[in-house]
Scaffold this motif. Sequence first.
Motif, short mmCIF file in Angstrom:
data_model
loop_
_atom_site.label_atom_id
_atom_site.label_comp_id
_atom_site.label_asym_id
_atom_site.label_seq_id
_atom_site.Cartn_x
_atom_site.Cartn_y
_atom_site.Cartn_z
N ALA A 338 0.85 -1.19 0.00
CA ALA A 338 0.00 0.00 0.00
C ALA A 338 0.89 1.24 0.00
CB ALA A 338 -0.90 0.01 1.23
N HIS A 339 0.39 2.32 -0.58
CA HIS A 339 1.19 3.55 -0.62
C HIS A 339 1.16 4.28 0.72
CE1 HIS A 339 -0.47 2.64 -4.59
NE2 HIS A 339 0.50 3.29 -5.15
N ALA A 340 0.00 4.25 1.35
CA ALA A 340 -0.19 4.88 2.67
C ALA A 340 0.33 6.30 2.75
CB ALA A 340 0.44 4.00 3.76
N TRP A 513 3.39 2.37 -7.79
CA TRP A 513 3.86 2.70 -6.43
C TRP A 513 5.25 3.27 -6.61
CZ3 TRP A 513 7.71 1.48 -2.98
CH2 TRP A 513 7.42 1.42 -1.60
#
Lengths: 720, 152
Positions: A338-340, A513
């Motif tokens: 996940a990039h978060a 990403w």
Amino acid sequence: MGLATSRRGFLRAASGLLVAVALPLKTRAQDAAAEAAVPAAPAVPPGAFIHVAPDDTVTVIVKHIEFGQGPLTGLATLVAEEMDADWSQMRGALAHADDALYANLAFGMQGTGGSTALGNSFLQMRGAGAAVRQMLVETAAEAWGVPPAEIAVARGRISHPSGRDSGFGAFAQAAAQRPVPAETPLKPPEHWVLIGTDLPKLDTAEKSDGRAQFTLDLYPEGVQVVVIERPRSFGATVKSWDDADARQVAGVRAIRQLPQGIAVYADSTFAALKARAALKVEWDLSAAETRTSQALMAEMTAAAREAGRTVEESGDLSGLDAPGVTLLQAEYSFPYLAHAPMETLDGVITLSDGRAEAWYGCQFPGLDRPAIARTLGLPVEAVTVHVMLAGGSFGRRAQGSAHFAIELAEVAKAGGNGSYKLMWTREDDIRGGYYRPMTVHRLRGAITPDGRIAAWENVIANQSIVAGTAMEMMMQDGLDPTAYEGSINLPWTFGGHRVAWRRVDGKVPVLWWRSVGSTHTTMATETFLDELLEAVGKDPVQGRLDLLRPDATRERAVIEAVRDLAGWQGSKQGDRGYGVAFAKSFGTYVAQIVEVESRDGQPHVTRAWCAVDCGIPVNPNIIRAQMEGGIGFGLGAILHSTITLGENGAVQEGNFDDYPTLRISEMPQVEVTIIRSDEAPTGVGEPGVPPIGPAVANAWRALTGQRTRALPMIQAGGVV
Amino acid sequence: MTTITINGTQRTLDIDPDTPLLWVLRDELRLTGTKFGCGVAQCGACTVMLNGTPRRSCVTPVGMIEGADVTTIEGMAGREFDAIQAAWRALDVPQCGWCQSGQVMSATMLLQQLPAPSDQQIDEAMAGNACRCATYHRIRAAIHDAARTLEG
């Protein structure tokens, strides 16, 4: 310096007193390399890029979103340079969505990505600045009754040898009435005074004291906060729902079913969250991805063991099967990531009688604006999108699917006329998909008895990021270059080599990403290369230099520069391991060396050295910042990050407690050196990321003998 | 009714006492410098000063802090804060900027407690403040810079 809070606010404040200037039809660059590399800018109507106010401030309307990577400052620098402005008078504001004015010249539509912001703007913004300068000079010449050629401009002052002197603002209004010059010469590089210097960033002060305004900070009159209860399995749909308890929460306005889930509309954020927690939703999993990560990885590994479709091949591959060769083989597995970004996805939208106005960290306005219009059944012209400062992206806001824009529009469509603020919680973000694709690399390398690397083969299996999205046009003859970029066009000379891709379709949504394919390709190729070099008894740095193609001069320069910066003396010194890695991504060359020690049996990176060649370094301060940040971002991922699908395909992680991010105590000391160059500038937002993972893994192997074949390196059970 | 002092002004709030202080500050008082990052005290973006010490406002129900003295980034002042602001600007610390209010709050309170912190003390004090842009390298350097200006 400063940040104009929003273009709209800026226009309101300065209404009627602006110089609005178009691009000249043609600019003449003295630097031929830059000219060759950048596509020609289309002519645009006035008002696009530069506003000169009566108080002498110059506001540059920046067509790229700012989320820390620096285009606000970078593009303003280009304008200021050609205007001969003083840096203190410069401001930046983000452009609203308008493809006709603000297309990324590398994309053909408005959007930010692929580390292209500065490169595609390099001539365009300089051209705009040069045109404005010329118009101001002509205006002053007329007013003073002197020839334009006798007028000088420096540090924001227009002057004549007779002693006349003025700022820009006094001539702004009259200059705006002049025709835009058909052709404006650009300064030759030897006359640059701002490009190449450490100018302070325009948005630092506001971001240091809480004043910078982001999407979540907007509170239009009567705004309702909206959160959505979403399925835990990708592709699940609502079977039934019960909102009896949720409706009891004070402040709840409505609960509605949307295609994305069950949406709570409330007067406050807390009411929305509390009501969402009280919803009871049953999900239909019949069309969902219900397999676990383990099962998906098994499928991916099996796919990588097939031949795949060749994407690059040259030379003689027979060495892989020849008698007498030593064959090294390795399989590398990469989890979903996940990039978060620190600011989760969020957006504000106002719908009023056939017009929609949206404010959010919109990274692809060229796709989002029509998507909002389509969803609402409105003409594109009836939709205004204001691009807001965003709290990070790392790829997350660059959506080929325009899924967030569509969701925001769905919220407004269901709610009717009014204002809505849609917010994803951190759990929505971590569990929301659009991950770095799960990937497997299978590598084989052959070493001859006389110590040469005779053949190299890399088969990559993963899901395509662009297939089936609006970015499908990036597919090349059925191949998705983002799936394997960083594994081809390597600068090393092998006897023969083959790179192949095996596409594996799936239901887990995937996305770019930060540094995209190179997040995994560089890890696999640079650690495998290290093992081959060790097998032939070569030093990791010298071995790489020896393998370089003769024409790989920029690659050689960064590797030698980082070697010298780090004072490289070999891959193990006492209780410390050292590793090197190189990657070219998005046209930028980066080599890194790290120093790693073992703390409680786990890798701890104490120092990192980085050499970067991104062509003309427009703002070394930002380049260094992006290398430092890229190193930290990549390091956090390879040490800690994995998204895991468990029972029924539900994502197991949900917040920073189980999806850890790098902490300050894990951040190495970083030293960056920038190669002097007069090549066209390339991006720096992503290229700092790819080498850090393999550099750390190589150092760790040198220190401990342990190979990194799966990520993250640190898991609950210790180093894997 | 809950009464708290925010940035020197006493406020009486008619609000669900379970409401986290974060959303009171933002939704009710429009003090938007304090940011939402995780909602579970894992990232530090929502850090405020509560009775002189750092507090994660996202997990602090407003009903639990009756009578408390809260300072947000908007209400910060004093030599440590000024030194931190100057150092943040001099080193261009922020990238995306979202976490920086929280970083600045924690850094200021660190200098109020420890005028000349070591690297390790900085790491310990700042460990709860996540930055996905990884501006940590400059945060560390800026805290040292600020400490030096306070000495001199």
